[in-house]
Write an enzyme that holds these catalytic residues in place. Structure first.
Site, mmCIF file in Angstrom:
data_model
loop_
_atom_site.group_PDB
_atom_site.id
_atom_site.type_symbol
_atom_site.label_atom_id
_atom_site.label_comp_id
_atom_site.label_asym_id
_atom_site.label_seq_id
_atom_site.Cartn_x
_atom_site.Cartn_y
_atom_site.Cartn_z
ATOM 1 N N GLU A 118 0.827 -1.204 0.000
ATOM 2 C CA GLU A 118 0.000 0.000 0.000
ATOM 3 C C GLU A 118 0.864 1.259 0.000
ATOM 4 O OE1 GLU A 118 -3.953 -1.399 2.345
ATOM 5 O OE2 GLU A 118 -2.095 -1.443 3.505
ATOM 6 N N GLU A 138 -3.071 -9.490 4.451
ATOM 7 C CA GLU A 138 -3.711 -9.234 5.745
ATOM 8 C C GLU A 138 -4.728 -10.305 6.134
ATOM 9 O OE1 GLU A 138 -2.210 -5.093 4.712
ATOM 10 O OE2 GLU A 138 -2.810 -6.922 3.668
#
Length: 263
Positions: A118, A138
């Site tokens: 990200e 995640e």
């Protein structure tokens, strides 16, 4: 903090800054933790972006990691202590919800995973070593990629591919990322070298024009279709009225390199 050309200094020890020919190099310096993100590092990166924004000399930034890794995402030990690696304005890693007007290049060696991916996506360009890996794992830890990955990837990839990355958490290599258009360059050497070459190509251009171009490319998807020209005009008109625009045309006519003033 002011930086002289060629000077390298520590900001909160875990982030290194270097000013090289108008390019601010920002290095996450936690190699033993694969440069996992902490709140202190996020705030230091955000402060470096303020330095980039406020300095007329600095035209571009490169964000990279020390020790052969870019960033392995959130420091889970810090998370277990209740810490979130965010800056109040810039979000995760200091840049995921705000970036300066000037361009940022991510130079990725090794893993750019979870928040590290990200962080790279928050940059404007990505250069990666052939051994780099990208992914948002995640879900494998019962978490959600909340630093922008779940929002950015569907805008950059076909929905099915973005969904696969999000739901499996499996990483992809640099070659696949290049095929998908997620990165700009793949190199067999250190990513920083290719990033420096790309940065100098940007720095050679008019700084006002570069800033306006970045703003239009990044923000135009938010604009209403019937107001596209109006929104673009707000960025373009000051550039066309600038001294740099006149200098660029004059330099072309005189067959010389332009001398930019940033005004």
């Amino acid at each position: 903090m002011s930086l002289s050309t060629g000077e390298e200094s520590r900001m909160r020890e875990e982030v290194l800054l270097a000013d090289r020919d108008g390019v601010l190099e920002v290095t996450i310096n936690r190699p033993e933790q694969r440069n996992a993100m902490t709140k202190a590092v996020a705030e230091a990166i955000a402060a470096a972006m303020d330095q980039l924004e406020s300095s007329d000399h600095l035209r571009c930034a490169i964000l990279t990691g020390a020790g052969g890794s870019f960033c392995a995402g959130m420091d889970l030990k810090g998370f277990l202590r209740g810490e979130l690696p965010v800056d109040a304005r810039g979000g995760f890693g200091g840049i995921c919800t705000w970036t300066p007007r000037k361009p940022i290049i991510a130079a990725v060696d090794g893993p750019a995973l979870a928040g590290g991916f990200e962080l790279a996506l928050a940059c404007d360009l990505i250069v990666a070593n052939q051994n780099a890996r990208f992914g948002i794992p995640e879900v494998k830890r019962g978490l959600v990629a909340a630093g922008g990955g779940l929002v950015q990837l569907p805008r950059l990839l076909p929905r099915a591919l973005a969904m696969e990355l999000a739901l499996t958490g499996d990483p992809i290599g640099a070659e696949r990322a290049l095929e998908l258009g997620l990165i700009n360059r793949m190199t067999d050497g250190p990513a920083i070298d290719a990033a420096r070459e790309l940065a100098q190509r940007i720095v050679a251009n008019g700084p006002l024009a570069v800033g306006a171009s970045k703003a239009i490319v990044r923000d135009s998807w938010l604009w209403e279709v019937d107001r596209l020209n109006q929104h673009q005009r707000a960025h373009v008109e000051p550039v066309f009225r600038s001294e740099d625009a006149t200098e660029g045309a004059r330099a072309f006519a005189e067959k010389r390199a332009p001398v930019w003033k940033g005004r």
